[in-house]
Design an enzyme around this catalytic site. Sequence first.
Site, PDB file in Angstrom:
ATOM      1  N   ASP A 257      36.797  38.697  71.107  1.00  0.00           N
ATOM      2  CA  ASP A 257      35.984  39.851  70.731  1.00  0.00           C
ATOM      3  C   ASP A 257      36.543  41.140  71.309  1.00  0.00           C
ATOM      4  OD1 ASP A 257      35.172  38.803  73.297  1.00  0.00           O
ATOM      5  OD2 ASP A 257      33.574  40.315  73.254  1.00  0.00           O
TER       6      ASP A 257
ATOM      7  N   MET B  41      39.853  41.634  71.684  1.00  0.00           N
ATOM      8  CA  MET B  41      41.088  41.912  70.954  1.00  0.00           C
ATOM      9  C   MET B  41      40.809  42.557  69.602  1.00  0.00           C
ATOM     10  SD  MET B  41      43.668  38.727  71.720  1.00  0.00           S
ATOM     11  CE  MET B  41      42.507  37.409  71.436  1.00  0.00           C
ATOM     12  N   CYS B  42      39.653  42.313  69.036  1.00  0.00           N
ATOM     13  CA  CYS B  42      39.288  42.904  67.757  1.00  0.00           C
ATOM     14  C   CYS B  42      38.345  44.083  67.993  1.00  0.00           C
ATOM     15  CB  CYS B  42      38.598  41.879  66.862  1.00  0.00           C
ATOM     16  SG  CYS B  42      39.621  40.444  66.477  1.00  0.00           S
ATOM     17  N   THR B  43      38.443  45.081  67.126  1.00  0.00           N
ATOM     18  CA  THR B  43      37.544  46.225  67.215  1.00  0.00           C
ATOM     19  C   THR B  43      36.227  45.833  66.564  1.00  0.00           C
ATOM     20  OG1 THR B  43      39.433  47.706  67.059  1.00  0.00           O
ATOM     21  CG2 THR B  43      37.270  48.672  66.692  1.00  0.00           C
ATOM     22  N   VAL B  44      35.274  45.447  67.383  1.00  0.00           N
ATOM     23  CA  VAL B  44      33.995  44.964  66.869  1.00  0.00           C
ATOM     24  C   VAL B  44      33.052  46.162  66.752  1.00  0.00           C
ATOM     25  CG1 VAL B  44      32.058  43.388  67.234  1.00  0.00           C
ATOM     26  CG2 VAL B  44      34.370  42.731  67.952  1.00  0.00           C
TER      27      VAL B  44
END
Length: 706
Positions: free
Chosen positions: A560, A562-565
């Site tokens: 979570d 590493m990803c742009t949430v």
Amino acid sequence: MAPTIVQFAPLPSQTHPSFWHKLTELKLDVLKLSDAEVEINGTYGVGRLIKDREGGPGAYVGVTGSLSVEEESFGQAHANPAIGNAPAKGTVKNYNTIEEFKAADKTKLFNEAADKIWTSVQTTRSTSLLNSFLLITFADLKKYKYFYWFAFPAFVSTPAWHIDDTAGWIGVSSPNSGYTHDQLTSIYDQLSKSPKPLSYFLVRSLSSDSIQVVPVEEFNATTDTPTSTSIGFIDPSAQAQNPGWPLRNLLAYLRVLHPSLTSLKILCWRDAEVARSADDWKSRVGTLTLGDGTSPVEPMDTTTRPNAVGWEKNVQGKLGPRLADLAPMMDPVRLANQAVDLNLKLMRWRILPSLDLDKIAATKCLLLGAGTLGCYVARCLMGWGIRTITLVDSGRVSFSNPVRQPLFNFTDCLNGGRPKAECAAERLKEVWPGINATGITLSIPMPGHPIPSSPASILEKTKKEVETLERLIEEHDVVYLLMDSRESRWLPTVIGRAKGKLILNAALGFDTFLVMRHGARPEEDKSGEESLNGPKRNLGCYYCNDIVAPADSLTDRTLDQMCTVTRPGIASMAASTAVELMISVIQHPEGVRAPAPRLPSNSNDYHYNEGEEGTSVLGLIPHQLRGYLAQFRNLHIVGAAYDKCTGCSETVLKAYEKDGFDFMLKAFNDPKYLEQVTGLDKLFEEGEKALDDLEWAEGEEDGDDF
């Protein structure tokens, strides 16, 4: 045989595509919503006879001359049009809607044009307006269709002019014309050498071998008789027995000024070059009489304008407008460029007449990051007509990207994914072929991410990446920081500040966003304290609120992290806000140095007065905007520049300007270096010491004062 009424050949029109391009430009940049009449100029040429190769000896095909308008028609009239061409003055009236065009009072417009000619004849005795024309138009600038209708007002003679049916109109090469080859050559030479174009002229026979050509204004009814003088005009007709339309007003002109005239010898000049032989002249001559000779001609009432006719018929032969559809013949790329400009120029018509679109179009934008924010920023920049966009990214398109990043699709994810920057630039060109979009795959070195000294190729690669980034920032006017990590924004922050560029930062949270513009480097002679209640000029950057140097935030992250949430709509909101902030800044006279407006006492009251500091023609120019999607609210923030900032302080900038890559390399490799350079380490030590002293003082207190 009885004489027959003279029938005049109508004057056709010809509009060059360049005329419509110029009218479009005039409509967008000058007229806008005005339907005021605009003066234009046109020309018409002589009618021509072309040999018909399939028609046998002596067979010709007539080509009628037409009144032509082109791009140059909106400027000054040709001082010396080519021989065989006559100038014409006109007006064009462009309507805003097709309904207005259809409902226009065409009778009133036509009569006003005819009145102008009539008044000119009576007051100035000049022929300069006899060729006047009227053009009404409606320009559909979205579809590039132009509806238009020409009118060539010409007066109706009562009684009508007649010509002997036996003699009729004869060619000047005929022995009965009264002209020799040498005399016709002399007429041609005098017309071509005239200091001003002669649309209407007199041909006086001074002797058997001497010809004089003078303006028709010199006509003398006593001496200029049909036996000694011919009335000449540039004739656009190619019909043997029908003179051209301009003769109508010439006859009216002569009768008004010389009411006693009842007979005239007319020379219809149709030669644009000297004939090769005596038999090759194309002009025609005939003698006209007023009335049919059965009853005396009453004197003309010169106080009342005669009736006039002259609306041009359309291609169906009916009285009605014509249509010029330029879309099929235009370059599609040019159509796209003009369509982009059209939408922007419409803003200036009613809302923002002072909006500087040229400055916007000339702005070169560098987007560092071609992900979710980068895609939305690029699309919004195109909407503002930005011509140059360069995207920089080191990643490739993955399967999670297309649904959130509008410049990518599913096929871009296959085979390991296409490079993001190049793919995004390619898609921008598909949307708008006229844009100068470039994609560059580049990794930006970052503090907290050491560069190993060996192998040497890695260090050399890093140096080249820094040089490329410096060159790109130097070549552009605005730099957008749209990367995923905090530390990746440090290097372009330093370089952009040192080079005086406008830097815009956009960052996302789950349901929040930050958009800010970095402050410009202070001018040496304008530094000092600012008023607490006034506009703010000494604006900070992305790092000015930090008391530690940017460090590695990418290592050891969960999925979570590493990803742009984020909520899907937050990126487009932040991107459009960043672009609109840029446009507002470059519309300010000071550009990158535009001050931020003072903050209101009430956070919900952002009223401003147009023209006050911290505003442009588009409104406020905030320093920072923090958006809270859960509350559907934006908050204006002003942050002052920090003298110990690791991104924009003078200490950092001077170290960069002095040591260049060596300074950067230390910042990349040593996590404490920037804190040492700026003095943040000492500030931290002083803070720790103050805390220790505070704890000791509290321990020595007797009793409890709380």
